[in-house]
Design an enzyme around this catalytic site. Structure first.
Site, short mmCIF file in Angstrom:
data_model
loop_
_atom_site.label_atom_id
_atom_site.label_comp_id
_atom_site.label_asym_id
_atom_site.label_seq_id
_atom_site.Cartn_x
_atom_site.Cartn_y
_atom_site.Cartn_z
N GLY A 132 0.78 -1.23 0.00
CA GLY A 132 0.00 0.00 0.00
C GLY A 132 0.81 1.28 0.00
O GLY A 132 0.31 2.33 0.43
N SER A 133 2.04 1.26 -0.52
CA SER A 133 2.80 2.51 -0.51
C SER A 133 2.20 3.53 -1.48
O SER A 133 2.24 4.75 -1.23
CB SER A 133 4.29 2.27 -0.81
OG SER A 133 4.48 1.91 -2.15
N ASN A 134 1.63 3.06 -2.57
CA ASN A 134 0.94 4.00 -3.47
C ASN A 134 -0.33 4.55 -2.83
O ASN A 134 -0.66 5.72 -3.01
CB ASN A 134 0.62 3.32 -4.81
CG ASN A 134 1.82 3.31 -5.73
OD1 ASN A 134 2.24 4.35 -6.24
ND2 ASN A 134 2.42 2.13 -5.92
N MET A 187 -3.73 -6.84 -6.82
CA MET A 187 -2.95 -7.85 -7.53
C MET A 187 -3.78 -8.89 -8.29
O MET A 187 -3.31 -9.98 -8.56
CB MET A 187 -1.98 -8.55 -6.55
CG MET A 187 -0.99 -7.61 -5.89
SD MET A 187 -0.16 -6.48 -7.05
CE MET A 187 1.11 -7.57 -7.65
N ARG A 188 -5.01 -8.53 -8.62
CA ARG A 188 -5.83 -9.45 -9.42
C ARG A 188 -6.30 -8.76 -10.68
O ARG A 188 -6.41 -7.53 -10.71
CB ARG A 188 -7.06 -9.91 -8.62
CG ARG A 188 -6.69 -10.67 -7.41
CD ARG A 188 -7.86 -11.21 -6.64
NE ARG A 188 -7.33 -11.70 -5.39
CZ ARG A 188 -6.69 -12.86 -5.27
NH1 ARG A 188 -6.58 -13.66 -6.31
NH2 ARG A 188 -6.19 -13.24 -4.12
N ASN A 199 -5.25 2.53 -12.91
CA ASN A 199 -4.28 1.58 -12.37
C ASN A 199 -2.89 2.16 -12.54
O ASN A 199 -2.65 2.97 -13.43
CB ASN A 199 -4.39 0.26 -13.16
CG ASN A 199 -3.42 -0.79 -12.67
OD1 ASN A 199 -3.28 -1.02 -11.46
ND2 ASN A 199 -2.72 -1.45 -13.58
N HIS A 212 1.10 0.85 -13.16
CA HIS A 212 1.87 -0.32 -13.56
C HIS A 212 3.36 0.05 -13.55
O HIS A 212 3.72 1.11 -14.10
CB HIS A 212 1.43 -0.79 -14.95
CG HIS A 212 2.12 -2.05 -15.37
ND1 HIS A 212 1.78 -3.28 -14.84
CD2 HIS A 212 3.14 -2.27 -16.22
CE1 HIS A 212 2.56 -4.20 -15.36
NE2 HIS A 212 3.40 -3.62 -16.20
N ASP A 242 -9.31 -0.89 -18.84
CA ASP A 242 -10.33 -1.45 -19.73
C ASP A 242 -10.25 -2.97 -19.63
O ASP A 242 -9.62 -3.49 -18.72
CB ASP A 242 -10.19 -0.90 -21.16
CG ASP A 242 -8.91 -1.35 -21.84
OD1 ASP A 242 -8.21 -2.23 -21.29
OD2 ASP A 242 -8.61 -0.84 -22.93
C1 GRF Z 1 3.51 -1.15 -7.43
O1 GRF Z 1 4.78 -1.38 -8.00
C2 GRF Z 1 2.47 -0.94 -8.50
O2 GRF Z 1 2.98 -0.35 -9.65
C3 GRF Z 1 2.05 -2.37 -8.80
O3 GRF Z 1 2.05 -3.02 -7.58
C4 GRF Z 1 2.98 -2.38 -6.69
C5 GRF Z 1 2.23 -2.03 -5.46
O4 GRF Z 1 3.03 -1.45 -4.47
N1 GRF Z 1 0.76 -2.38 -9.47
P1 GRF Z 1 2.36 -0.76 -3.20
O5 GRF Z 1 1.41 -1.81 -2.60
O6 GRF Z 1 1.61 0.43 -3.68
O7 GRF Z 1 3.47 -0.42 -2.29
#
Ligand code: GRF
Length: 202
Positions: A13-15, A91-92, A108, A110, A142
């Site tokens: 969850g760092s994002n 992650m799905r 999303n 990536h 999409d």
């Molecule tokens: C990130 O690298 C994102 O690009 C990918 O999954 C990872 C998630 O990292 N989809 P975090 O859980 O946000 O730390």
């Protein structure tokens, strides 16, 4: 008017944290109204707790079949009444029915410069391929895998001595900048999808 955003995350969850922090700093005109997670062990849940964001757990392991999980997830998403769903390390693969339920309302991130290196372990794929630059991509979701219209991308160098972790760390720093920036543009009503392109209004 502030937008209502719901975040879907499966792990660290760092994002998600970068989005929480950008909202708290007044950089995104939005309220984060929910974390929806498929994983009861996700560290994102702790982050939600600290930020006072309600958590909806749709535990993938508790469903006998993927279709039933997807149905429950769709119900949770509908209940959230969000203007935007943010996939932050979810992650799905999001099923077609869900994608069709929220057209142009799901983004999303990536960890590669799409359309290169779709799917899992994008940073490892990039290192093994021997690219000289990589980066991250924020895109609308999409029905294709990591193939929706691109909102923005950020580049980083890929160095000769990089292993997967070194490259992933360098990309992650840019993810934490790119994702809040893209979400801000969405929340300011500045994004328009025209065919494959996303136009950003000034
Ligand atoms: C990130 O690298 C994102 O690009 C990918 O999954 C990872 C998630 O990292 N989809 P975090 O859980 O946000 O730390």
């Amino acid at each position: 008017m502030k937008k209502r955003i719901a975040v879907l995350a499966s792990g660290r969850g760092s994002n998600f944290q970068a989005v929480i922090d950008a909202i708290a700093a007044g950089k995104i005109p939005a309220t984060c109204i929910a974390l929806i997670t498929d994983n009861p062990k996700a560290y994102a849940i702790e982050r939600s707790g600290k930020a006072g964001i309600p958590v909806t757990l749709v535990d993938y392991a508790s469903f006998p079949r993927r279709e039933e999980y997807e149905r429950a997830l769709l119900a949770a998403m509908q209940e959230a009444r969000a203007d935007l769903f943010v996939l932050a390390g979810y992650m799905r693969i999001v099923g077609s029915e869900i994608v069709r339920a929220f057209p142009g309302k799901m983004v999303n991130i990536h960890p590669a410069l799409l359309p290169s290196f779709t799917g899992l372990h994008a940073q490892r794929q990039a290192v093994l391929y021997g690219v000289k630059v990589s980066g991250c991509t924020v895109h609308f979701v999409d029905e294709s895998l990591d193939g929706g219209p691109i909102i923005l991308q950020k580049c980083v160098p890929a160095l000769d001595d990089d292993d997967e972790d070194a490259l992933a760390g360098r990309i992650l720093e840019q993810e934490h900048i790119a994702f809040p920036e893209a979400i801000r543009l969405f929340c300011e009503d500045r994004l328009e999808i025209v065919g494959r392109k996303v136009r950003v209004r000034k």
